[in-house]
Design a protein around this motif. Structure first.
Motif, mmCIF file in Angstrom:
data_model
loop_
_atom_site.group_PDB
_atom_site.id
_atom_site.type_symbol
_atom_site.label_atom_id
_atom_site.label_comp_id
_atom_site.label_asym_id
_atom_site.label_seq_id
_atom_site.Cartn_x
_atom_site.Cartn_y
_atom_site.Cartn_z
ATOM 1 N N VAL A 124 0.674 -1.710 0.263
ATOM 2 C CA VAL A 124 0.076 -0.282 0.462
ATOM 3 C C VAL A 124 0.863 1.343 0.138
ATOM 4 C CG1 VAL A 124 -1.428 1.156 1.373
ATOM 5 C CG2 VAL A 124 -1.989 -0.696 0.997
ATOM 6 N N GLU B 51 2.405 1.602 -3.588
ATOM 7 C CA GLU B 51 1.517 2.082 -4.739
ATOM 8 C C GLU B 51 0.535 3.447 -4.778
ATOM 9 O OE1 GLU B 51 0.170 -3.076 -5.616
ATOM 10 O OE2 GLU B 51 -1.127 -1.309 -5.033
ATOM 11 N N VAL B 52 0.781 3.565 -3.561
ATOM 12 C CA VAL B 52 -0.511 4.843 -3.158
ATOM 13 C C VAL B 52 0.988 5.489 -3.072
ATOM 14 C CG1 VAL B 52 -1.227 6.072 -1.872
ATOM 15 C CG2 VAL B 52 -1.966 3.928 -1.646
ATOM 16 N N LEU C 71 1.213 6.563 -7.086
ATOM 17 C CA LEU C 71 0.046 7.275 -7.468
ATOM 18 C C LEU C 71 -0.081 8.687 -6.944
ATOM 19 C CD1 LEU C 71 -2.360 4.562 -6.832
ATOM 20 C CD2 LEU C 71 -1.436 5.288 -9.442
ATOM 21 N N VAL C 72 0.849 9.097 -5.663
ATOM 22 C CA VAL C 72 0.966 10.884 -5.074
ATOM 23 C C VAL C 72 1.319 11.321 -5.611
ATOM 24 C CG1 VAL C 72 0.964 11.889 -3.459
ATOM 25 C CG2 VAL C 72 -0.214 10.110 -2.456
ATOM 26 N N LEU D 13 -5.840 12.651 -6.516
ATOM 27 C CA LEU D 13 -6.066 10.879 -5.634
ATOM 28 C C LEU D 13 -6.989 10.321 -5.769
ATOM 29 C CD1 LEU D 13 -4.849 8.550 -7.042
ATOM 30 C CD2 LEU D 13 -3.560 8.799 -4.707
ATOM 31 N N THR E 19 -9.167 8.157 -3.381
ATOM 32 C CA THR E 19 -8.290 6.735 -2.459
ATOM 33 C C THR E 19 -9.731 7.143 -1.870
ATOM 34 O OG1 THR E 19 -7.630 8.332 -0.600
ATOM 35 C CG2 THR E 19 -6.298 7.088 -2.327
ATOM 36 N N LEU E 20 -10.060 5.743 -0.997
ATOM 37 C CA LEU E 20 -10.987 5.430 0.227
ATOM 38 C C LEU E 20 -10.087 5.318 1.092
ATOM 39 C CD1 LEU E 20 -13.740 5.464 1.150
ATOM 40 C CD2 LEU E 20 -14.016 2.757 0.426
ATOM 41 N N ALA E 21 -10.642 5.291 2.866
ATOM 42 C CA ALA E 21 -10.056 4.479 3.778
ATOM 43 C C ALA E 21 -10.689 4.494 4.919
ATOM 44 C CB ALA E 21 -8.898 4.982 4.158
ATOM 45 N N HIS F 22 -9.090 -0.812 -8.849
ATOM 46 C CA HIS F 22 -9.069 -0.658 -7.539
ATOM 47 C C HIS F 22 -8.588 -2.063 -6.902
ATOM 48 C CE1 HIS F 22 -10.553 2.933 -8.722
ATOM 49 N NE2 HIS F 22 -10.350 3.660 -7.832
ATOM 50 N N ARG F 23 -7.713 -1.583 -6.284
ATOM 51 C CA ARG F 23 -7.163 -2.704 -4.612
ATOM 52 C C ARG F 23 -7.192 -1.964 -3.397
ATOM 53 N NH1 ARG F 23 -3.234 -5.640 -5.286
ATOM 54 N NH2 ARG F 23 -2.380 -4.733 -6.370
#
Length: 200
Positions: free
Chosen positions: A117, A120-121, A124-125, A135, A137-139, A181-182
């Motif tokens: 994570v 990859e993130v 992406l950022v 970007l 995202t969901l958390a 999406h992962r």
């Protein structure tokens, strides 16, 4: 200033983790000169300048402003981010990889997922910042206290079934313009807080 800067370059990670330089990064939450920092950390200004040049060369600090004092120019530097995290990719071929883990119920596998994570993130950022885009995202982060191991197992079964149902409902392998999406869901015991020692 970034909230968090992910360091994926091995050389930059080495620079950031050196104790004096790490302390300087913490001191540079607000712009400061080498002379000011030297007083704060108890080092010679020349030594501080040496460390600052290394940090600046790797993008960990940046120039905030320059002040003219007579014939001299004072450079004020500031940290590039409020916090830093080292990406596993900085470890090169020995970096942890969940694809190499066998036991998917092990703590090692969970750590490998977390590392992926970050890797990859972080990438992406960086790309989103370079292109001036945000970007998406969901958390979800919460705590649950189970009464027993049996209830923990039941919760795990229900959660897995619910996620599988949602994925089958929304996943479309052939959707034109769709983007994969992962989704990672993990659970681990919370670290126990150590009890304060009573005075002897």
């Amino acid at each position: 200033m970034f909230d968090i800067l992910v360091i994926d370059d091995p050389a930059a990670a080495t620079v950031a983790l050196e104790p004096v330089r790490s302390r300087l990064l913490a001191e540079l939450a607000a712009p400061a000169s080498a002379a000011t920092l030297a007083t704060r950390v108890g080092l010679a200004r020349q030594k501080v300048n040496y460390h600052l040049r290394a940090l600046e060369a790797h993008g960990l600090v940046r120039l905030a402003e320059e002040r003219k004092w007579g014939g001299l120019t004072e450079r004020l530097l500031v940290a590039s981010a409020a916090s830093y995290v080292v990406s596993p990719s900085a470890m090169g071929p020995v970096a942890v990889d969940p694809d190499r883990e066998v036991d998917r119920l092990s703590a090692s596998y969970l750590i490998a997922l977390g590392a992926r994570v970050v890797r990859e993130v972080g990438d992406l950022v960086r790309r989103a910042t370079q292109s001036g885009k945000r970007l998406a995202t969901l958390a979800v982060d919460t705590e649950v206290r189970f009464r027993s191991a049996a209830e923990r197992a039941a919760f795990s079964d229900e959660l897995a079934a619910a996620v599988a149902g949602l994925v089958s409902r929304y996943h479309d392998e052939s959707a034109p313009g769709g983007r994969a999406h992962r989704l990672v869901i993990v659970a681990h015991p919370l670290p126990q807080k150590s009890e304060p020692k009573e005075p002897s």
